[in-house]
Design an enzyme around this catalytic site. Structure first.
Site, PDB file in Angstrom:
ATOM      1  N   HIS A  17       0.830  -1.208   0.000  1.00 41.83           N
ATOM      2  CA  HIS A  17       0.000   0.000   0.000  1.00 41.83           C
ATOM      3  C   HIS A  17       0.875   1.273   0.000  1.00 41.83           C
ATOM      4  O   HIS A  17       0.605   2.221  -0.731  1.00 41.83           O
ATOM      5  CB  HIS A  17      -0.875   0.069   1.259  1.00 41.83           C
ATOM      6  CG  HIS A  17      -1.889  -1.021   1.402  1.00 41.83           C
ATOM      7  ND1 HIS A  17      -1.953  -1.840   2.512  1.00 41.83           N
ATOM      8  CD2 HIS A  17      -2.901  -1.425   0.597  1.00 41.83           C
ATOM      9  CE1 HIS A  17      -2.963  -2.683   2.391  1.00 41.83           C
ATOM     10  NE2 HIS A  17      -3.552  -2.466   1.233  1.00 41.83           N
ATOM     11  N   LYS A  41     -16.996  -5.754   8.320  1.00 40.88           N
ATOM     12  CA  LYS A  41     -15.720  -6.457   8.439  1.00 40.88           C
ATOM     13  C   LYS A  41     -15.144  -6.175   9.817  1.00 40.88           C
ATOM     14  O   LYS A  41     -14.976  -5.008  10.180  1.00 40.88           O
ATOM     15  CB  LYS A  41     -14.741  -5.884   7.400  1.00 40.88           C
ATOM     16  CG  LYS A  41     -14.244  -6.861   6.343  1.00 40.88           C
ATOM     17  CD  LYS A  41     -13.160  -6.162   5.542  1.00 40.88           C
ATOM     18  CE  LYS A  41     -12.755  -6.903   4.311  1.00 40.88           C
ATOM     19  NZ  LYS A  41     -11.718  -6.161   3.557  1.00 40.88           N
ATOM     20  N   ARG A  96      -2.349  -6.472  -7.652  1.00 38.45           N
ATOM     21  CA  ARG A  96      -1.234  -7.388  -7.377  1.00 38.45           C
ATOM     22  C   ARG A  96      -1.136  -8.482  -8.414  1.00 38.45           C
ATOM     23  O   ARG A  96      -0.041  -8.920  -8.782  1.00 38.45           O
ATOM     24  CB  ARG A  96      -1.414  -8.048  -5.994  1.00 38.45           C
ATOM     25  CG  ARG A  96      -1.191  -7.127  -4.830  1.00 38.45           C
ATOM     26  CD  ARG A  96      -1.668  -7.734  -3.550  1.00 38.45           C
ATOM     27  NE  ARG A  96      -3.116  -7.990  -3.608  1.00 38.45           N
ATOM     28  CZ  ARG A  96      -3.860  -8.368  -2.584  1.00 38.45           C
ATOM     29  NH1 ARG A  96      -3.292  -8.556  -1.410  1.00 38.45           N
ATOM     30  NH2 ARG A  96      -5.149  -8.560  -2.714  1.00 38.45           N
ATOM     31  N   SER A 134      -2.914  -7.786   3.767  1.00 40.08           N
ATOM     32  CA  SER A 134      -3.087  -7.409   5.173  1.00 40.08           C
ATOM     33  C   SER A 134      -3.525  -8.612   6.004  1.00 40.08           C
ATOM     34  O   SER A 134      -3.049  -8.810   7.129  1.00 40.08           O
ATOM     35  CB  SER A 134      -4.124  -6.294   5.306  1.00 40.08           C
ATOM     36  OG  SER A 134      -3.697  -5.146   4.634  1.00 40.08           O
TER      37      SER A 134
HETATM   38  O1  PNS Z   1      -8.674  -2.516   0.956  1.00 38.50           O
HETATM   39  P1  PNS Z   1      -9.961  -3.084   0.471  1.00 38.50           P
HETATM   40  O2  PNS Z   1     -10.737  -3.653   1.617  1.00 38.50           O
HETATM   41  O3  PNS Z   1      -9.777  -4.036  -0.671  1.00 38.50           O
HETATM   42  O4  PNS Z   1     -10.817  -1.827  -0.094  1.00 38.50           O
HETATM   43  C1  PNS Z   1     -12.112  -2.018  -0.640  1.00 38.50           C
HETATM   44  C2  PNS Z   1     -12.781  -0.664  -0.852  1.00 38.50           C
HETATM   45  C3  PNS Z   1     -12.731   0.182   0.408  1.00 38.50           C
HETATM   46  C4  PNS Z   1     -12.102   0.107  -1.962  1.00 38.50           C
HETATM   47  C5  PNS Z   1     -14.258  -0.938  -1.278  1.00 38.50           C
HETATM   48  O5  PNS Z   1     -14.837  -1.846  -0.405  1.00 38.50           O
HETATM   49  C6  PNS Z   1     -15.098   0.328  -1.292  1.00 38.50           C
HETATM   50  O6  PNS Z   1     -14.956   1.176  -2.148  1.00 38.50           O
HETATM   51  N1  PNS Z   1     -15.966   0.454  -0.272  1.00 38.50           N
HETATM   52  C7  PNS Z   1     -16.811   1.609  -0.093  1.00 38.50           C
HETATM   53  C8  PNS Z   1     -18.249   1.318  -0.510  1.00 38.50           C
HETATM   54  C9  PNS Z   1     -18.415   1.496  -1.981  1.00 38.50           C
HETATM   55  O7  PNS Z   1     -18.154   2.546  -2.546  1.00 38.50           O
HETATM   56  N2  PNS Z   1     -18.848   0.413  -2.620  1.00 38.50           N
HETATM   57  C10 PNS Z   1     -19.062   0.410  -4.045  1.00 38.50           C
HETATM   58  C11 PNS Z   1     -17.762   0.128  -4.774  1.00 38.50           C
HETATM   59  S1  PNS Z   1     -18.176  -0.710  -6.159  1.00 38.50           S
END
Ligand code: PNS
Length: 173
Positions: A17, A41, A96, A134
């Protein structure tokens, strides 16, 4: 001025990150690292902790001219809403491997549908960090493994104290 937002759980931030943050900060005038509060989560570190750990990692491990361009916020709800709120026109994400691609492509399409003015920009995770996740870092720390080289010092320090607490837990044995 080009502003990007880098959303994620960052529970905890890894060198993968941090490398994306640094590279994005060389492309965009500003990078906003947006820490998601995700009630679905269970996180090891709460959002305030995650923000503080990221702040330390950026301050301690990125060159000052790069760190200057980076800020950290918390958000819940939609990424595109957080982007609008902070004036970001770009969402940054790291890739990745092919296994990330499908989910990331879908999220990028959803986000573009929701907010056509906001584009997603992908950075390929650096080869040396491509294996990092993570969840696995937490698992390694959980069983007393060495996470040096995987996470910034601020994270390694926190994981060591959490692992010490876990190893003192009689229920964990
Ligand atoms: O580090 P992560 O957990 O892979 O990040 C995922 C993240 C935060 C980018 C995704 O879950 C997100 O954007 N969540 C916010 C809710 C949202 O906007 N959902 C629609 C995305 S399609």
């Amino acid at each position: 001025m080009s502003v990007s937002i880098y959303p994620g759980s960052f529970d905890p931030i890894t060198y993968g990150h941090l490398d994306i943050v640094e590279r994005a900060a060389r492309v965009f005038d500003r990078v906003i690292v947006a820490v998601l509060r995700n009630p679905r989560k269970a996180a090891l570190f709460d959002e305030a902790d995650r923000v503080e750990i990221i702040r330390r990692a950026i301050e301690e491990e990125l060159p000052p001219e790069v760190a200057r361009r980076v800020s950290i916020v918390r958000f819940d709800g939609l990424t595109v809403e957080a982007a609008r709120q902070h004036g970001a026109e770009f969402v940054v994400r790291g890739l990745r491997a092919m296994s990330d691609f499908e989910t990331e492509l879908q999220m990028a399409h959803f986000n573009r549908k929701l907010a056509p003015g906001i584009d997603t920009v992908f950075f390929m995770t650096a080869l040396e960090h491509a294996y990092l996740s993570s969840s696995l870092v937490k698992e390694i720390a959980r069983f007393g493994g060495d996470v040096g080289g995987m996470v910034p010092a601020a994270v390694a320090e926190r994981l060591r104290s959490v692992a010490a607490e876990w190893s003192g837990d009689p229920a964990v044995g």
